[in-house]
Design an enzyme around this catalytic site. Structure first.
Site, PDB file in Angstrom:
ATOM      1  N   TYR A   1      -1.666  -0.428  10.332  1.00 48.82           N
ATOM      2  CA  TYR A   1      -1.834  -0.907   8.952  1.00 48.82           C
ATOM      3  C   TYR A   1      -0.661  -0.455   8.076  1.00 48.82           C
ATOM      4  CZ  TYR A   1      -3.814  -1.069   4.205  1.00 48.82           C
ATOM      5  OH  TYR A   1      -4.012  -1.285   2.872  1.00 48.82           O
TER       6      TYR A   1
ATOM      7  N   SER B   1       0.858  -1.191   0.000  1.00 39.33           N
ATOM      8  CA  SER B   1       0.000   0.000   0.000  1.00 39.33           C
ATOM      9  C   SER B   1       0.891   1.237   0.000  1.00 39.33           C
ATOM     10  CB  SER B   1      -0.872   0.020   1.262  1.00 39.33           C
ATOM     11  OG  SER B   1      -1.523   1.274   1.386  1.00 39.33           O
TER      12      SER B   1
HETATM   13  P1  NAP Z   1     -11.613  -5.738   0.623  1.00 42.70           P
HETATM   14  O1  NAP Z   1     -12.481  -5.267  -0.483  1.00 42.70           O
HETATM   15  O2  NAP Z   1     -11.994  -5.459   2.042  1.00 42.70           O
HETATM   16  O3  NAP Z   1     -11.365  -7.306   0.427  1.00 42.70           O
HETATM   17  C1  NAP Z   1     -10.566  -7.982   1.354  1.00 42.70           C
HETATM   18  C2  NAP Z   1     -10.443  -9.419   0.912  1.00 42.70           C
HETATM   19  O4  NAP Z   1      -9.494 -10.080   1.769  1.00 42.70           O
HETATM   20  C3  NAP Z   1     -11.735 -10.189   1.018  1.00 42.70           C
HETATM   21  O5  NAP Z   1     -11.779 -11.098  -0.052  1.00 42.70           O
HETATM   22  C4  NAP Z   1     -11.588 -10.919   2.355  1.00 42.70           C
HETATM   23  O6  NAP Z   1     -12.326 -12.152   2.415  1.00 42.70           O
HETATM   24  C5  NAP Z   1     -10.115 -11.218   2.334  1.00 42.70           C
HETATM   25  N1  NAP Z   1      -9.493 -11.468   3.644  1.00 42.70           N
HETATM   26  C6  NAP Z   1      -9.305 -10.602   4.671  1.00 42.70           C
HETATM   27  N2  NAP Z   1      -8.672 -11.217   5.689  1.00 42.70           N
HETATM   28  C7  NAP Z   1      -8.471 -12.495   5.290  1.00 42.70           C
HETATM   29  C8  NAP Z   1      -7.883 -13.627   5.906  1.00 42.70           C
HETATM   30  N3  NAP Z   1      -7.379 -13.573   7.163  1.00 42.70           N
HETATM   31  N4  NAP Z   1      -7.854 -14.788   5.223  1.00 42.70           N
HETATM   32  C9  NAP Z   1      -8.343 -14.869   3.959  1.00 42.70           C
HETATM   33  N5  NAP Z   1      -8.907 -13.838   3.336  1.00 42.70           N
HETATM   34  C10 NAP Z   1      -8.973 -12.666   3.992  1.00 42.70           C
HETATM   35  O7  NAP Z   1     -10.137  -5.120   0.489  1.00 42.70           O
HETATM   36  P2  NAP Z   1      -9.286  -4.562  -0.759  1.00 42.70           P
HETATM   37  O8  NAP Z   1      -9.334  -3.089  -0.682  1.00 42.70           O
HETATM   38  O9  NAP Z   1      -9.614  -5.259  -2.014  1.00 42.70           O
HETATM   39  O10 NAP Z   1      -7.834  -4.977  -0.237  1.00 42.70           O
HETATM   40  C11 NAP Z   1      -7.050  -5.973  -0.849  1.00 42.70           C
HETATM   41  C12 NAP Z   1      -5.606  -5.657  -0.545  1.00 42.70           C
HETATM   42  O11 NAP Z   1      -5.285  -4.383  -1.093  1.00 42.70           O
HETATM   43  C13 NAP Z   1      -5.304  -5.566   0.967  1.00 42.70           C
HETATM   44  O12 NAP Z   1      -4.045  -6.157   1.238  1.00 42.70           O
HETATM   45  C14 NAP Z   1      -5.258  -4.071   1.208  1.00 42.70           C
HETATM   46  O13 NAP Z   1      -4.460  -3.757   2.319  1.00 42.70           O
HETATM   47  C15 NAP Z   1      -4.654  -3.601  -0.102  1.00 42.70           C
HETATM   48  N6  NAP Z   1      -4.871  -2.175  -0.394  1.00 42.70           N
HETATM   49  C16 NAP Z   1      -6.123  -1.673  -0.612  1.00 42.70           C
HETATM   50  C17 NAP Z   1      -6.270  -0.317  -0.884  1.00 42.70           C
HETATM   51  C18 NAP Z   1      -7.604   0.322  -1.125  1.00 42.70           C
HETATM   52  O14 NAP Z   1      -7.696   1.558  -1.195  1.00 42.70           O
HETATM   53  N7  NAP Z   1      -8.672  -0.436  -1.288  1.00 42.70           N
HETATM   54  C19 NAP Z   1      -5.135   0.524  -0.928  1.00 42.70           C
HETATM   55  C20 NAP Z   1      -3.884  -0.041  -0.698  1.00 42.70           C
HETATM   56  C21 NAP Z   1      -3.755  -1.385  -0.442  1.00 42.70           C
HETATM   57  P3  NAP Z   1     -13.918 -12.173   2.820  1.00 42.70           P
HETATM   58  O15 NAP Z   1     -14.659 -11.585   1.647  1.00 42.70           O
HETATM   59  O16 NAP Z   1     -14.220 -13.622   2.987  1.00 42.70           O
HETATM   60  O17 NAP Z   1     -14.058 -11.330   4.058  1.00 42.70           O
END
Ligand code: NAP
Length: 249
Positions: free
Chosen positions: A158, A144
């Site tokens: 985080y 991130s």
């Molecule tokens: P999201 O929409 O909240 O989706 C999170 C996903 O991770 C879901 O599929 C969830 O499964 C799964 N998950 C969470 N904890 C888990 C665990 N312990 N074991 C297995 N699966 C798990 O989040 P996102 O924004 O797409 O984030 C994905 C990645 O991108 C993360 O690493 C986040 O830190 C990174 N990121 C996101 C952003 C942003 O702005 N969105 C920016 C920078 C980095 P369930 O559906 O079953 O709950």
């Protein structure tokens, strides 16, 4: 098109789900890991199968070592050893200053965002490394921009977890380069997904988008494009590297 196999952690929603759809469109068989949202994972599966793609759903909490071991065993049985691992699963807790953070919160976040990536990478390396009879592979970590910014007043825990992911990306890339494995990371900025609601502010991207030089938030599909490029032969000379997807922030 390819005959390759990819495992994506946290692929039921957001960036992971978009990445699963794009890998499938590129001909990969996709292991879709999720933690609890089976309904969301099944929707991704339906989309992929409707396009003629191949995927399997595997439930596992990747912060738990025994569940990760079982996740890779199930992948072996149902699809085969992975050519690519995307360490995408991650969580965010409610916005808070450090002075109000408990050790329990910090430890849970670190095991979900950091330990998970380490043990998934370990299991992937056992299967990919030419030292173990594998044919090489690619590991892509989802970091991130928070790793560079520190996220004061909001989620320093985080941000630090993503700093750890950056260090691991660099170190592991050097550790396994001689064994046919490339390790890289993407650093998304503000992307429209559910994760911001977990932080207590579902509208966070829209609140902050005027501060982004490109004047908009990013879409999960834009992050997926970079991840798929890092997995592909087009990036064969890239390892230990980072792609920032932040609109210039
Ligand atoms: P999201 O929409 O909240 O989706 C999170 C996903 O991770 C879901 O599929 C969830 O499964 C799964 N998950 C969470 N904890 C888990 C665990 N312990 N074991 C297995 N699966 C798990 O989040 P996102 O924004 O797409 O984030 C994905 C990645 O991108 C993360 O690493 C986040 O830190 C990174 N990121 C996101 C952003 C942003 O702005 N969105 C920016 C920078 C980095 P369930 O559906 O079953 O709950």
């Amino acid at each position: 098109m390819s005959n390759k196999i990819v495992l994506i952690t946290g692929a039921s929603r957001g960036i992971g789900a978009a990445t699963a759809r794009l890998f499938a469109a590129n001909g990969y068989a996709v292991g879709i890991n999720y933690r609890s949202r089976q309904d969301a994972a099944q929707a991704v599966q339906r989309d992929i199968e409707a396009q003629g793609g191949r995927c399997v759903l595997i439930q596992a909490d990747v912060s738990v070592e025994s569940e990760v071991i079982n996740l890779f065993r199930q992948l072996d049985e149902q699809l085969g050893a992975p050519d690519c691992l995307v360490n995408n699963a991650g969580i965010l807790h409610a916005q808070s200053k450090l002075e109000a953070m408990s050790a329990e919160r910090i430890n849970q976040l670190l095991s979900s965002n950091v330990t998970s990536a380490f043990i998934c990478a370990r299991e992937a390396i056992k299967r990919m490394s030419t030292a173990h009879g594998g044919s090489g592979g690619s590991i892509i970590n989802v970091s991130s921009m928070a790793a560079l910014k520190g996220s004061p007043n909001e989620y320093m825990d985080y941000a630090a977890s993503k700093g750890a992911i950056d260090s691991m990306t660099r170190g592991l890339a050097l550790e396994v380069a001689a064994y046919g494995i490339r390790v890289n990371a993407v650093r998304p900025g503000l992307i429209y997904t559910d994760i911001h609601a977990d932080g207590g502010e579902p509208g966070r991207v829209d609140r902050l988008k005027e501060k982004i030089p490109l004047r908009r938030g990013g879409q999960p599909e834009e992050v997926a494009e970079a991840i798929c490029w890092l997995a592909s032969e087009k990036s064969a000379f890239v390892t230990g590297s980072f792609i920032d997807l932040s609109g210039g922030l």
